[in-house]
Motif scaffolding. Structure first.
Motif, PDB file in Angstrom:
ATOM      1  N   ALA A 153      36.022  38.763  36.377  1.00 19.82           N
ATOM      2  CA  ALA A 153      35.903  39.958  37.203  1.00 19.82           C
ATOM      3  C   ALA A 153      34.965  40.922  36.510  1.00 19.82           C
ATOM      4  CB  ALA A 153      37.270  40.612  37.418  1.00 19.82           C
ATOM      5  N   ASP A 154      34.155  41.631  37.316  1.00 16.42           N
ATOM      6  CA  ASP A 154      33.340  42.674  36.707  1.00 16.42           C
ATOM      7  C   ASP A 154      34.180  43.939  36.581  1.00 16.42           C
ATOM      8  OD1 ASP A 154      33.362  44.007  39.174  1.00 16.42           O
ATOM      9  OD2 ASP A 154      31.408  43.238  39.766  1.00 16.42           O
ATOM     10  N   GLY A 155      33.580  44.949  35.970  1.00 19.30           N
ATOM     11  CA  GLY A 155      34.336  46.160  35.702  1.00 19.30           C
ATOM     12  C   GLY A 155      34.884  46.824  36.952  1.00 19.30           C
ATOM     13  N   ARG A 156      34.074  46.843  38.025  1.00 13.78           N
ATOM     14  CA  ARG A 156      34.534  47.479  39.266  1.00 13.78           C
ATOM     15  C   ARG A 156      35.723  46.725  39.853  1.00 13.78           C
ATOM     16  NH1 ARG A 156      28.837  47.892  39.930  1.00 13.78           N
ATOM     17  NH2 ARG A 156      28.111  50.062  40.024  1.00 13.78           N
ATOM     18  N   CYS A 157      35.638  45.392  39.879  1.00 16.87           N
ATOM     19  CA  CYS A 157      36.723  44.585  40.426  1.00 16.87           C
ATOM     20  C   CYS A 157      37.989  44.746  39.590  1.00 16.87           C
ATOM     21  CB  CYS A 157      36.294  43.122  40.486  1.00 16.87           C
ATOM     22  SG  CYS A 157      37.567  41.992  41.090  1.00 16.87           S
ATOM     23  N   ALA A 158      37.854  44.724  38.278  1.00 21.92           N
ATOM     24  CA  ALA A 158      39.018  44.852  37.412  1.00 21.92           C
ATOM     25  C   ALA A 158      39.668  46.223  37.556  1.00 21.92           C
ATOM     26  CB  ALA A 158      38.622  44.594  35.962  1.00 21.92           C
ATOM     27  N   ARG A 159      38.854  47.271  37.694  1.00 23.19           N
ATOM     28  CA  ARG A 159      39.423  48.607  37.899  1.00 23.19           C
ATOM     29  C   ARG A 159      40.176  48.677  39.223  1.00 23.19           C
ATOM     30  NH1 ARG A 159      34.653  50.359  35.193  1.00 23.19           N
ATOM     31  NH2 ARG A 159      33.513  50.679  37.122  1.00 23.19           N
ATOM     32  N   ARG A 160      39.612  48.072  40.265  1.00 23.88           N
ATOM     33  CA  ARG A 160      40.295  48.060  41.564  1.00 23.88           C
ATOM     34  C   ARG A 160      41.614  47.314  41.462  1.00 23.88           C
ATOM     35  NH1 ARG A 160      40.703  44.674  45.945  1.00 23.88           N
ATOM     36  NH2 ARG A 160      39.338  43.102  45.010  1.00 23.88           N
ATOM     37  N   HIS A 161      41.589  46.150  40.818  1.00 27.89           N
ATOM     38  CA  HIS A 161      42.815  45.377  40.682  1.00 27.89           C
ATOM     39  C   HIS A 161      43.864  46.135  39.876  1.00 27.89           C
ATOM     40  CE1 HIS A 161      40.902  41.163  41.524  1.00 27.89           C
ATOM     41  NE2 HIS A 161      41.136  41.849  42.617  1.00 27.89           N
ATOM     42  N   ALA A 162      43.464  46.791  38.806  1.00 28.21           N
ATOM     43  CA  ALA A 162      44.426  47.516  37.978  1.00 28.21           C
ATOM     44  C   ALA A 162      45.104  48.631  38.777  1.00 28.21           C
ATOM     45  CB  ALA A 162      43.731  48.082  36.741  1.00 28.21           C
ATOM     46  N   MET A 163      44.330  49.356  39.562  1.00 25.92           N
ATOM     47  CA  MET A 163      44.907  50.428  40.372  1.00 25.92           C
ATOM     48  C   MET A 163      45.821  49.870  41.459  1.00 25.92           C
ATOM     49  SD  MET A 163      44.030  53.227  39.021  1.00 25.92           S
ATOM     50  CE  MET A 163      44.517  54.397  40.290  1.00 25.92           C
ATOM     51  N   LEU A 164      45.430  48.749  42.065  1.00 21.36           N
ATOM     52  CA  LEU A 164      46.276  48.137  43.090  1.00 21.36           C
ATOM     53  C   LEU A 164      47.581  47.609  42.502  1.00 21.36           C
ATOM     54  CD1 LEU A 164      43.616  46.235  45.239  1.00 21.36           C
ATOM     55  CD2 LEU A 164      44.936  48.267  45.903  1.00 21.36           C
ATOM     56  N   LEU A 165      47.533  47.148  41.253  1.00 22.17           N
ATOM     57  CA  LEU A 165      48.763  46.697  40.602  1.00 22.17           C
ATOM     58  C   LEU A 165      49.744  47.851  40.421  1.00 22.17           C
ATOM     59  CD1 LEU A 165      47.267  44.235  37.961  1.00 22.17           C
ATOM     60  CD2 LEU A 165      48.759  43.626  39.883  1.00 22.17           C
ATOM     61  N   LEU A 166      49.238  49.032  40.106  1.00 18.62           N
ATOM     62  CA  LEU A 166      50.111  50.203  40.000  1.00 18.62           C
ATOM     63  C   LEU A 166      50.745  50.529  41.350  1.00 18.62           C
ATOM     64  CD1 LEU A 166      48.089  52.660  37.715  1.00 18.62           C
ATOM     65  CD2 LEU A 166      50.005  51.197  37.072  1.00 18.62           C
ATOM     66  N   GLU A 167      49.991  50.316  42.425  1.00 17.92           N
ATOM     67  CA  GLU A 167      50.536  50.559  43.761  1.00 17.92           C
ATOM     68  C   GLU A 167      51.575  49.505  44.127  1.00 17.92           C
ATOM     69  OE1 GLU A 167      47.475  50.842  46.669  1.00 17.92           O
ATOM     70  OE2 GLU A 167      46.358  52.401  45.585  1.00 17.92           O
ATOM     71  N   ARG A 168      51.295  48.260  43.788  1.00 23.69           N
ATOM     72  CA  ARG A 168      52.212  47.180  44.158  1.00 23.69           C
ATOM     73  C   ARG A 168      53.515  47.263  43.384  1.00 23.69           C
ATOM     74  NH1 ARG A 168      51.561  40.838  45.630  1.00 23.69           N
ATOM     75  NH2 ARG A 168      53.796  40.604  45.992  1.00 23.69           N
ATOM     76  N   PHE A 169      53.441  47.682  42.124  1.00 21.69           N
ATOM     77  CA  PHE A 169      54.633  47.727  41.270  1.00 21.69           C
ATOM     78  C   PHE A 169      54.898  49.179  40.867  1.00 21.69           C
ATOM     79  CE2 PHE A 169      52.562  43.565  40.177  1.00 21.69           C
ATOM     80  CZ  PHE A 169      53.440  42.769  40.916  1.00 21.69           C
ATOM     81  N   PRO A 170      55.661  49.924  41.668  1.00 21.14           N
ATOM     82  CA  PRO A 170      55.827  51.366  41.446  1.00 21.14           C
ATOM     83  C   PRO A 170      56.447  51.744  40.108  1.00 21.14           C
ATOM     84  CG  PRO A 170      56.531  50.752  43.663  1.00 21.14           C
ATOM     85  CD  PRO A 170      56.316  49.488  42.918  1.00 21.14           C
TER      86      PRO A 170
END
Length: 308
Positions: free
Chosen positions: A158-175
């Motif tokens: 993953a590039d930096g943009r994709c990894a940042r998006r995934h990291a933020m979505l993980l915070l949303e998925r796992f409150p």
């Protein structure tokens, strides 16, 4: 003098090869943490290049050990889980969480890499790891695991943009999460790069990046903040067990009150230095990185967190 921190480490023990508990226990000890091992399985070797290992499932021992700790009234400052060979062991990790309700919960959802699940990981086991991520404080998936945890197709990188998006979505998925760390991203831009984050102060660990090849880094996302791309020096050789080594050093730093982003930087720097030394020695990659001679360096970084 404060009491020494303790970490209950739940994952397999590979008797040959620097991975899982063989890497985790000495790394945490060097960080000044008392590691308490609960092996989920015994393997003659890890799976990285040695063929199919001899294997012994330790679920019965794990359950008995937790019963014993409950009778003793033992609790731990951290419960850290990694690779689990069986979905039923997830319930045992959840029992460990309940045994130490105030513990830091670190979950390495070691299930996949290179765009797909490991051959030993069933859909049931992956779903069980999802439950552990939902109960964790900190998770450390690689790029493939992050995508799969979000229900997306696995990626080989993953590039930096994709990894940042995934990291933020993980915070949303796992409150419940306070921090999601996506490891091993490639930097295609410089936006969001940081040496430790606001408030890191003397805990920041900047260092020179490798002058060749793609820039790589880990993304650290915390609630209420922009995700940080934290670069590290990559080497042109893959080594098994580096994820375990990273997660152990990260956990050790967190238990020594490092801010999350600074703990990520320290852990990445330790793994990078060990990989560089191993590459320069021309060592057989199957055995993992030669981190043992550097444990004193890690102890110094933990005790005196300034740039050497």
């Amino acid at each position: 003098m404060r009491a020494q921190r303790t970490a209950l480490c739940i994952q397999d023990l590979s008797c040959v090869g620097r991975s899982s508990l063989a890497a985790v226990l000495p790394t945490l000890a060097a960080a000044g943490v008392q590691p308490c091992a609960l092996p989920t399985a015994l393997l003659s070797t890890h799976y990285g290049g040695f063929g199919t290992p001899a294997h012994s499932d330790e679920s019965a021992f794990l359950s008995g050990a937790l019963d014993h700790y409950a009778r003793l009234g033992l609790s731990f400052d951290c419960v850290y889980s990694g690779y689990l060979p069986d979905a039923a062991q997830t319930e045992l990790v959840e029992r460990a969480f309940a045994l130490s309700p105030g513990a830091l919960r670190v979950v390495d959802p070691a299930t996949a890499d290179h765009g797909r699940l490991y051959s030993s990981v069933t859909p049931e086991l992956f779903a069980a790891q999802l439950r552990l991520c939902a109960a964790a404080d900190i998770i450390v998936p690689n790029a493939t695991e992050a995508a799969l945890l979000l229900g997306e197709d696995g990626v080989t990188g993953a590039d930096g943009r994709c990894a940042r998006r995934h990291a933020m979505l993980l915070l949303e998925r796992f409150p419940r999460l306070r921090c999601a760390v996506v490891t091993g991203a490639t930097a295609t831009d410089t936006a969001g790069e940081n040496d430790g984050g606001p408030g890191a102060g003397r805990f920041a660990f900047p260092f020179a990046l490798a002058p060749r090849g793609p820039r790589r880094g880990n993304v650290c996302a915390m609630r209420g903040q922009e995700p940080l791309f934290l670069p590290y020096e990559a080497v042109p050789q893959a080594y098994p067990g580096t994820g375990d080594l990273f997660a152990a050093a990260l956990t050790g730093a967190l238990l020594n009150n490092f801010p999350e982003a600074s703990a990520v930087r320290l852990a990445a720097r330790f793994v990078s230095l060990a990989a560089r030394r191993t590459l320069e020695a021309g060592a057989d990659a199957r055995f993992g990185v030669r981190f043992e001679p550097l444990l004193g360096v890690l102890a110094q970084w933990i005790a005196q967190p300034v740039q050497p």
